[in-house]
Write an enzyme that holds these catalytic residues in place. Structure first.
Site: not given
Ligand code: LLP
Length: 473
Positions: A275, A337, A402-403, A431
């Site tokens: 997060g 992530g 196309c949008e 992402y």
């Molecule tokens: N652990 C779990 C259980 C998760 O669901 C996630 C992200 C992470 C770790 C990693 O979180 P991070 O460190 O990346 O914040 N597509 C969205 C982000 C979705 C995150 C989903 N879960 C975007 O592009 O912002």
């Protein structure tokens, strides 16, 4: 971004302007990269990813937990080469589907270093996780406990023979006489009702979340898991959301985990999720550095009462431990992530046309097929012309789809953009590739790793034949 040799902090570490006045990433001239690999392309500075992985591990050691397990949340950049790099750096891996599990194994993560997530794991996915003997399965709901029980009773997982991995849905082999039964270790995902400030679509800690058990359901979940022979409940998982730029919600989540821990037997493992937010624009305030984030988490683990100070108890019946906290966890895990990959990558585009009406429209050869984030979350990015960074002309950097919503940067400041220019957007490593798609039959972009001036293709561009490869005739 300032013109001259000062480079934006949102670009990969080590980026610079070279003697020709062109942006260089991983020691490679971005104009040359565009020529060699075409555009659009994800350009990854390998050293940047490695430095961030090391920073997480070092931060754990510096804060007194050298055993902190750092899991790469592979959903951020689910590409074998990226995952293999993090495996090499000693990270563990978080996967959220059979596909990500397949990638993690292909990337070289030993199964015991893999943690399986998901709020809707299919029977086939659970079979695969059991068969591959992943280190931990994070249980999300009551139905999943029941599914696991049925699968284990049917011979999947802990009771079957150790051996080479099976494919999705394959029947388990016969267990040899005397095969040791090692229980499948599991965590309980809990939604602690802690909110951080972020886009609602990526907030997961609130009580009304699709993820995890509510606090009130934890005691019953513990009872049911303990009744399943072959499962061994090891601890708690929380993940309150993504792109969080303040530390307080993370600390409160740790306090809630500490409060719940006594209801979970030994509760040897705390997995505190991911997060940590990143900076997408140089103009944005910097989020807490990795070191501060890890130290804050570890301080909160050591002194949860302090971390949760001022917060009202969550469960009125006191079933969550009523504020009592047990022993600190034997194993601590985090799952970054975005903060591992976002800033290590830029996307290169070619300008196809420039037109002026009310705005100046700079249309490039990619867009929502390589970066959905602006369209899904209103995410903001910078853009720079690779050989004329900086600039005063306010433009709309538009994609080719196309949008009308296919806008990558709504207010880009560019230096007199022209057809044929190479434009780059920084901080696209999280992402972007992950959510890439073939909308309008656009071919998905390649991934290029750069290091010390050498560039290598690690994922090729789609071909037109890839678009028809899955057709059944
Ligand atoms: N652990 C779990 C259980 C998760 O669901 C996630 C992200 C992470 C770790 C990693 O979180 P991070 O460190 O990346 O914040 N597509 C969205 C982000 C979705 C995150 C989903 N879960 C975007 O592009 O912002």
């Amino acid at each position: 971004m300032a013109i001259g040799s000062t480079i934006s902090d949102v670009l990969p570490l080590g980026s610079r302007l070279n003697e020709l006045g062109r942006l260089e990433v991983g020691g490679c001239d971005t104009i040359e990269l565009a020529r060699e690999f075409g555009t659009p392309a994800y350009i990854v500075a390998e050293d940047d990813l490695r430095a961030r992985a090391r920073a997480f591990r070092q931060a754990g050691a510096d804060a007194g937990r050298p055993d902190l397990q750092v899991l790469f949340a592979s959903k951020a950049f689910p590409c074998t080469a990226v995952m293999a790099l993090f495996a090499e750096e000693g990270l563990h891996c978080d996967v959220a589907s059979a596909g990500e599990l397949h990638l993690a194994l292909a990337a070289g993560f030993e199964p015991e270093r893999i943690v399986m997530h998901g709020n809707a794991k299919s029977v086939a996915e659970l079979q695969m996780a059991l068969r591959e003997r992943v280190g931990l399965i994070v249980i999300d709901n009551f139905d999943e406990i029941e599914r696991l029980r049925r699968l284990i009773e049917a011979g999947y997982g802990p009771l079957d023979a150790p051996g080479p991995g099976a494919t999705l849905g394959q029947r388990p082999p016969e267990a040899p006489a005397g095969a040791a039964a090692r229980p499948q270790e599991v965590l309980l995902r809990v939604t602690p009702d802690v909110r951080g400030q972020t886009h609602e679509k990526i907030s997961t800690g609130q009580a009304n979340s699709k993820f995890g058990f509510s606090v009130a359901d934890v005691p019953e979940a513990v009872r049911r898991i303990e009744r399943v022979q072959g499962l061994s409940l090891q601890g708690i998982h929380v993940h309150i959301g993504s792109q969080l730029t303040e530390l307080a919600p993370f600390e409160r989540a740790v306090a809630e985990v500490a409060r719940l821990a006594p209801t979970i037997g030994e509760c040897a493992i705390w997995d505190l999720g991911g997060g940590l937010g990143v900076r997408y624009l140089e103009a944005q305030p910097a989020p807490p550095p990795i070191e501060d984030y890890v130290r804050a988490l570890l301080d909160a683990v050591r002194d949860p009462a302090q971390a949760g100070a001022g917060r009202l108890p969550l469960s009125e019946d006191g079933s969550a431990g009523g504020g009592a906290t047990g022993a600190p966890p034997r194993r601590l895990m985090i799952e970054p992530g975005r903060s591992l990959t976002a800033n290590g990558c830029v996307t290169l585009y070619t300008v196809e046309s420039v037109k002026r009406n009310v705005s100046t429209w700079v249309a490039v050869d990619g867009g929502m097929s390589d970066n959905l984030r602006p369209m899904l979350y209103g995410a903001r990015y910078e853009a720079h012309i690779a050989d004329r960074p900086g600039g005063e002309t306010e433009c709309v950097l538009a994609g080719k789809h196309c949008e009308s919503g296919d806008v990558i940067v709504a207010q880009a400041l560019l230096d007199d953009p022209r057809e044929g220019d190479i434009v780059l957007t920084p901080a696209t490593g999280a992402y972007g590739y992950a959510m890439a798609n073939n909308y309008n039959g656009v071919l998905r972009a390649p991934v290029v790793f750069c290091r010390d001036g050498d560039a290598r293709l690690v994922v090729r561009r789609d071909t037109l034949d890839d678009l028809t490869a899955r057709d059944v005739r």
